[in-house]
Design a protein around this motif. Structure first.
Motif, PDB file in Angstrom:
ATOM      1  N   SER A   1      65.726  34.791  27.429  1.00 10.25           N
ATOM      2  CA  SER A   1      66.435  36.065  27.574  1.00 10.25           C
ATOM      3  C   SER A   1      67.259  36.324  26.322  1.00 10.25           C
ATOM      4  O   SER A   1      68.003  35.447  25.852  1.00 10.25           O
TER       5      SER A   1
ATOM      6  N   ARG B   1      60.187  37.906  28.065  1.00 10.25           N
ATOM      7  CA  ARG B   1      60.328  37.505  29.472  1.00 10.25           C
ATOM      8  C   ARG B   1      59.244  36.504  29.899  1.00 10.25           C
ATOM      9  O   ARG B   1      59.568  35.539  30.599  1.00 10.25           O
TER      10      ARG B   1
ATOM     11  N   ASN C   1      63.525  41.648  25.043  1.00  6.11           N
ATOM     12  CA  ASN C   1      63.486  41.123  26.412  1.00  6.11           C
ATOM     13  C   ASN C   1      62.168  41.448  27.100  1.00  6.11           C
ATOM     14  O   ASN C   1      61.639  40.631  27.867  1.00  6.11           O
ATOM     15  N   ASN C   2      61.635  42.631  26.849  1.00 11.35           N
ATOM     16  CA  ASN C   2      60.345  42.973  27.462  1.00 11.35           C
ATOM     17  C   ASN C   2      59.228  42.040  26.992  1.00 11.35           C
ATOM     18  O   ASN C   2      58.326  41.686  27.776  1.00 11.35           O
ATOM     19  N   ALA C   3      59.296  41.628  25.723  1.00  9.10           N
ATOM     20  CA  ALA C   3      58.241  40.762  25.192  1.00  9.10           C
ATOM     21  C   ALA C   3      58.504  39.287  25.469  1.00  9.10           C
ATOM     22  O   ALA C   3      57.557  38.500  25.633  1.00  9.10           O
TER      23      ALA C   3
ATOM     24  N   THR D   1      60.649  44.592  15.660  1.00  9.30           N
ATOM     25  CA  THR D   1      61.336  45.570  16.510  1.00  9.30           C
ATOM     26  C   THR D   1      62.396  46.318  15.716  1.00  9.30           C
ATOM     27  O   THR D   1      62.575  47.537  15.877  1.00  9.30           O
TER      28      THR D   1
ATOM     29  N   HIS E   1      66.509  45.385  24.187  1.00  3.89           N
ATOM     30  CA  HIS E   1      65.616  45.805  25.273  1.00  3.89           C
ATOM     31  C   HIS E   1      64.156  45.494  24.930  1.00  3.89           C
ATOM     32  O   HIS E   1      63.397  44.970  25.768  1.00  3.89           O
ATOM     33  N   SER E   2      63.745  45.777  23.701  1.00  2.27           N
ATOM     34  CA  SER E   2      62.365  45.525  23.301  1.00  2.27           C
ATOM     35  C   SER E   2      62.056  44.035  23.273  1.00  2.27           C
ATOM     36  O   SER E   2      60.971  43.597  23.703  1.00  2.27           O
TER      37      SER E   2
END
Length: 319
Positions: free
Chosen positions: A166, A161, A157-159, A128, A154-155
């Protein structure tokens, strides 16, 4: 049986990770009555199948049937992200490393969602970071480091989750670049500082000149106003003096006129006229050494007679 409770870890070079992930697969013996510490979650399997997650406090399990499979720490931990290379939008090679702060929010997903959470999160953070740095120029990377950190979080956390993990924040710890680029940036900084210094100096000279011009302008205006006020005051004074002198002469003439109209006024007028006549001749002697005077002027009686003759002619004309 015990050997199968401790699962092997896949370590990667250069990783200095938290002990939380290293203790993830450590077997904890089921003692019927179990005390789960605060900020921990124990994942229990019953006959090889997920049973439940034990909360902090006292928990009762059946020995031989229930087994504590995973121990998850719910505390925030920091993972060091090894140094890696990244190319900016303007083709500058950078070497960056950082620190990633994580916390488990779902013990079940953290236990069964990923094989090696630490390795997966580290790789995800590296990829990332390279992707986000490639979208920015070198100046933007330095200027918008906070924005870069937020984008990486942000990137991740999207992956992460689905793994029950977190990412709270990511901080770029160190940033290295080629020596030639560093020297060029140093020259640019020095040139920018010289430019600002010259601008500030020129602005100072400009402000000083403006202030001096404004000061001269105000000084001239004040001087002209002072001169105008002085001339006005002098004119008013002169006019007042003329007015007062005229009033004084008027009063004097009225007084003389009243005195002449009384008894023996002619004698008083003769005396005053004689005194003025004598004083006038006395003043002539002070102003010049050469005078042309009528004959017989040296005799006071003759002078007085001439003055009275003048006064008599004026009186006859008036009558």
């Amino acid at each position: 049986m015990l050997s199968r409770c401790i699962r092997p870890r896949l370590l990667h070079a250069g990783s200095i990770a938290s002990r939380r992930f290293e203790q993830k697969f450590v077997h904890t013996t089921n003692t019927l009555v179990n005390f789960v510490p605060q900020q921990q979650a124990w994942v229990v399997e019953r006959m090889g199948k997920f049973y439940k997650v034990l909360e902090p406090g006292v928990n009762v399990l059946i020995p031989g049937i229930d087994r504590i499979k995973y121990v998850q720490s719910l505390k925030e931990v920091a993972i060091e992200i090894p140094q890696q290379g990244a190319v900016t939008l303007d083709n500058v090679q950078l070497h960056l490393d950082g620190v990633l702060f994580l916390r488990v929010f779902d013990a079940y997903k953290a236990s069964y969602g990923v094989e090696d959470a630490e390795f997966a999160i580290t790789q995800l953070a590296q990829t990332t970071m390279r992707s986000e740095v490639g979208k920015m120029s070198l100046d933007e990377v330095f200027r918008e480091r906070d924005t870069l950190n937020v984008s990486i979080v942000h990137s991740i956390n999207n992956a992460a989750r689905p793994w029950g993990i977190s990412c709270l924040r990511y901080e770029i710890r160190d940033m290295a670049m080629p020596e030639t680029v560093a020297n060029a940036m140093q020259l640019q900084v020095e040139a920018e500082r010289k430019k600002r210094a010259q601008i500030l100096e020129s602005e100072g000279l400009r402000d000083a000149a403006i202030n001096k011009a404004q000061g001269d302008k105000m000084s001239r205006i004040l001087n002209s106003e002072a001169n105008e006020a002085e001339q006005v005051n002098m004119a008013k004074g002169a006019a007042k003096a003329v007015q007062l002198d005229a009033e004084a002469r008027t009063n004097a003439i009225n007084t003389i006129s009243q005195a002449i109209s009384n008894n023996n006024g002619d004698k008083a007028a003769s005396l005053a006229l004689a005194e003025r006549y004598i004083d006038a001749f006395g003043e002539l002697a002070k102003k010049t050494n050469t005078m042309i005077v009528p004959a017989g002027v040296s005799e006071p009686v003759s002078v007085l007679a001439q003055a009275m003759s003048i006064y008599g002619k004026i009186s006859d004309k008036k009558n």
